[in-house]
Motif scaffolding. Structure first.
Motif, PDB file in Angstrom:
ATOM      1  N   UNK A 167      11.428   4.188  -5.062  1.00 22.55           N
ATOM      2  CA  UNK A 167      12.412   4.975  -4.175  1.00 22.55           C
ATOM      3  C   UNK A 167      12.603   3.538  -2.735  1.00 22.55           C
ATOM      4  N   UNK A 168      11.771   2.499  -2.579  1.00 24.72           N
ATOM      5  CA  UNK A 168      11.698   1.972  -1.501  1.00 24.72           C
ATOM      6  C   UNK A 168      12.792   0.529  -1.747  1.00 24.72           C
ATOM      7  N   UNK A 169      13.161   0.344  -3.085  1.00 24.22           N
ATOM      8  CA  UNK A 169      13.733  -1.045  -3.306  1.00 24.22           C
ATOM      9  C   UNK A 169      15.549  -0.620  -4.266  1.00 24.22           C
ATOM     10  N   UNK A 170      15.435   0.252  -4.534  1.00 26.76           N
ATOM     11  CA  UNK A 170      17.286   0.886  -5.394  1.00 26.76           C
ATOM     12  C   UNK A 170      17.468   2.459  -4.834  1.00 26.76           C
ATOM     13  N   UNK A 171      18.190   2.855  -5.114  1.00 32.92           N
ATOM     14  CA  UNK A 171      19.282   3.876  -4.637  1.00 32.92           C
ATOM     15  C   UNK A 171      17.816   5.715  -5.490  1.00 32.92           C
ATOM     16  N   UNK A 172      17.287   4.471  -6.511  1.00 32.72           N
ATOM     17  CA  UNK A 172      16.514   5.401  -7.627  1.00 32.72           C
ATOM     18  C   UNK A 172      16.732   6.741  -8.234  1.00 32.72           C
ATOM     19  N   UNK A 173      17.925   6.395  -8.898  1.00 37.25           N
ATOM     20  CA  UNK A 173      19.020   7.753  -9.406  1.00 37.25           C
ATOM     21  C   UNK A 173      20.406   7.774  -9.203  1.00 37.25           C
ATOM     22  N   UNK A 174      20.334   7.751  -7.811  1.00 39.29           N
ATOM     23  CA  UNK A 174      21.716   7.527  -7.273  1.00 39.29           C
ATOM     24  C   UNK A 174      22.644   6.635  -7.499  1.00 39.29           C
TER      25      UNK A 174
ATOM     26  N   UNK B  36      14.236  -0.265   5.361  1.00 37.66           N
ATOM     27  CA  UNK B  36      15.945  -0.737   6.159  1.00 37.66           C
ATOM     28  C   UNK B  36      16.753   0.213   4.821  1.00 37.66           C
ATOM     29  N   UNK B  37      17.101   1.662   4.850  1.00 37.02           N
ATOM     30  CA  UNK B  37      18.016   2.229   4.035  1.00 37.02           C
ATOM     31  C   UNK B  37      19.079   1.210   3.290  1.00 37.02           C
ATOM     32  N   UNK B  38      20.012   1.032   3.931  1.00 36.44           N
ATOM     33  CA  UNK B  38      20.681  -0.512   3.534  1.00 36.44           C
ATOM     34  C   UNK B  38      20.274  -0.736   2.677  1.00 36.44           C
ATOM     35  N   UNK B  39      19.243  -1.686   1.927  1.00 40.95           N
ATOM     36  CA  UNK B  39      18.259  -2.105   1.095  1.00 40.95           C
ATOM     37  C   UNK B  39      18.335  -1.612  -0.497  1.00 40.95           C
ATOM     38  N   UNK B  40      18.071  -0.261   0.143  1.00 40.35           N
ATOM     39  CA  UNK B  40      17.628   0.231  -1.429  1.00 40.35           C
ATOM     40  C   UNK B  40      19.816   0.625  -1.683  1.00 40.35           C
ATOM     41  N   UNK B  41      19.913  -0.054  -2.079  1.00 45.30           N
ATOM     42  CA  UNK B  41      21.444   0.977  -2.155  1.00 45.30           C
ATOM     43  C   UNK B  41      22.279   0.397  -3.526  1.00 45.30           C
ATOM     44  N   UNK B  42      21.780  -0.979  -3.714  1.00 47.83           N
ATOM     45  CA  UNK B  42      21.993  -1.365  -5.943  1.00 47.83           C
ATOM     46  C   UNK B  42      20.567  -1.281  -6.262  1.00 47.83           C
TER      47      UNK B  42
ATOM     48  N   UNK C  30       0.701  -1.577   0.079  1.00 49.86           N
ATOM     49  CA  UNK C  30       0.104   0.056   0.013  1.00 49.86           C
ATOM     50  C   UNK C  30       0.711   1.518   0.292  1.00 49.86           C
ATOM     51  N   UNK C  31       2.143   1.246   0.572  1.00 48.79           N
ATOM     52  CA  UNK C  31       2.551   2.685   0.914  1.00 48.79           C
ATOM     53  C   UNK C  31       3.559   2.148  -0.309  1.00 48.79           C
ATOM     54  N   UNK C  32       4.148   0.953  -0.844  1.00 46.97           N
ATOM     55  CA  UNK C  32       5.560   0.605  -1.983  1.00 46.97           C
ATOM     56  C   UNK C  32       4.086   1.602  -3.345  1.00 46.97           C
ATOM     57  N   UNK C  33       3.150   1.635  -2.919  1.00 49.87           N
ATOM     58  CA  UNK C  33       2.508   1.295  -5.213  1.00 49.87           C
ATOM     59  C   UNK C  33       1.879   3.006  -4.744  1.00 49.87           C
ATOM     60  N   UNK C  34       1.716   3.205  -3.215  1.00 41.53           N
ATOM     61  CA  UNK C  34       1.626   5.485  -3.217  1.00 41.53           C
ATOM     62  C   UNK C  34       0.097   5.444  -2.927  1.00 41.53           C
TER      63      UNK C  34
END
Length: 429
Positions: free
Chosen positions: A148-155, A128-134, A30-34
């Motif tokens: 934004x919840x699964x990856x660095x989202x452009x970073x 967990x911010x460490x999860x979305x690092x790759x 529900x939050x992942x999909x907005x």
């Protein structure tokens, strides 16, 4: 190695329980999909009480339903643990009024009731911010700008943080596998967001087996699981090997008060019979309310399923996959000694039931739950060729079971078939 208990198991109960039972939103997605902000989703922690949770009552109900194993969400994608973990503050023990280790009570009650203990664990942790690092291996980072919840989202990627996250998962798995007695089955989810190489799936599986060499792992480990887990859509053909069909009683995994799209008891039992016919097992989900109680409609389905199983046990336990749907237009199972066919009859026949392609002659047909004997006849038999022909069972007057009626077809010996063209005579002038 596939454990014999699981190979023979026919029914498991799945439980999706977490803070998502507080509002009227789906678990994590529900939050992942907005559909809701992450902050509002997490505010549900304040309303999660588990105030009426009685693990023994759960276990008693699941046992009554006929289950051999149970699987509870120890942590969903939202990262909220139902156990007292020392590696994160995000748990129902530390962040909710429940303040209880729910996994401890659950594992003890299920084990005490004589069922096998399973735990669902999300490899994903969107909190967990460490999860979305790759980024997923081999994918284009540009495809993940909104993720934004699964990856660095452009970073940029941070492989060191990713390794820390894998260690975090390992640590929580060690807690689950060493502090709650023997965990018989692990049901992972979320493997699709990374590759087997990124998850270190092979090493992870070996790590789990080092703590319990007999643990069974579901298919969601990027090719390193032990059995297939088709979800929601029942297979037309059974997958190869050992498999389990997981489905919900209504349309939601977790409890949602607005979801009134319930399957009837007869629908659920029919799906269960389909799994048995195709050589599989059913993992049926319930979604408890935040206080730990179950919606009475879910309880009713479990009780009816248990009644059907109780009245027809020999057609369910210690059986194997049944006839193909080409041979019998309904479900079926075969006894372990292959000398008895059990036919599942969903509606009252208007006249005869028809069974094709069974070469071994029948010696008796009866209604399993009453013992009533039924008459039967053959057409197209060729005695000189040892072909009994097509079996017709007169079934319009029999006493029906209120849910699904099972017929017991006893054969004169071990079942043999005449399939293909059915060994009909083509040269007999």
């Amino acid at each position: 190695m596939m454990q014999e208990w699981f190979r023979k198991a026919k029914l498991g109960i799945f439980i999706h329980w977490g803070i998502y039972a507080v509002g009227d939103v789906s678990e994590s997605w529900s939050f992942h999909n907005g559909g809701i902000s992450y902050e509002d989703y997490m505010k549900q922690c304040d309303g999660f009480t588990a105030s009426k949770f009685d693990a023994k009552a759960w276990a008693e109900l699941f046992k009554k339903a006929g289950a051999q194993y149970v699987v509870l969400t120890s942590k969903h994608h939202d990262g909220v643990a139902l156990f007292d973990t020392q590696y994160s503050d995000l748990s129902v023990v530390k962040k909710t009024p429940a303040k209880r280790d729910l996994i401890k009570e659950y594992t003890e009650a299920v084990r005490e009731a004589g069922m096998r203990v399973g735990l669902y664990f999300s490899l994903i942790d969107w909190s967990d911010p460490r999860y979305r690092t790759v980024y997923p291996e081999g994918s284009n980072p540009q495809d993940h700008l909104k993720d934004v919840f699964a990856t660095p989202a452009g970073g940029p990627e941070d492989p060191e943080k990713w390794q820390e996250f894998l260690e975090f998962n390992n640590n929580q798995m060690r807690e689950l596998m060493t502090q709650y007695g023997t965990i018989d089955l692990l049901w992972f989810d979320g493997d699709w967001e990374r590759s087997a190489n990124q998850w270190k799936a092979k090493e992870f599986k070996e790590y789990l087996q080092s703590m319990n060499p007999n643990v069974i792992v579901n298919s969601r480990l990027q090719g390193h699981g032990d059995y297939e887990t088709p979800e929601q859509g029942i297979p037309l053909l059974g997958p190869k090997g050992v498999w389990e069909f997981c489905t919900t009683i209504n349309s939601s995994w977790g409890y949602r008060p607005s979801d009134n799209h319930y399957k009837t008891s007869r629908q659920v039992i029919r799906m269960f019979c389909d799994c048995l016919t195709l050589g599989g097992k059913l993992l049926l989900d319930v979604g408890p309310k935040e206080d730990g109680t179950l919606d009475e409609r879910q309880v009713k389905v479990l009780e009816d399923l248990g009644q059907f199983i109780h009245d027809n046990e020999e057609a369910i336990y210690d059986t194997e996959k049944g006839l193909s749907y080409n041979q019998f237009l309904g479900g079926s199972t075969l006894s372990a000694d292959k000398k008895t066919i059990y036919l599942f009859v969903y509606d009252r026949p208007s006249e005869f039931l028809c069974v094709k392609g069974v070469k071994t002659p029948v010696k008796r047909v009866s209604v399993l739950h009453t013992g009533e004997e039924l008459t039967y006849d053959y057409t197209g038999s060729l005695p000189w060729s040892g072909i009994p022909g097509t079996l017709w069972i007169r079934a319009d007057k029999m006493q029906m079971h209120p849910l699904v009626t099972v017929l017991k077809v006893e054969l004169e010996g071990e079942i043999t078939y005449n399939l293909g063209h059915g060994e009909v005579v083509t040269n007999n002038d």
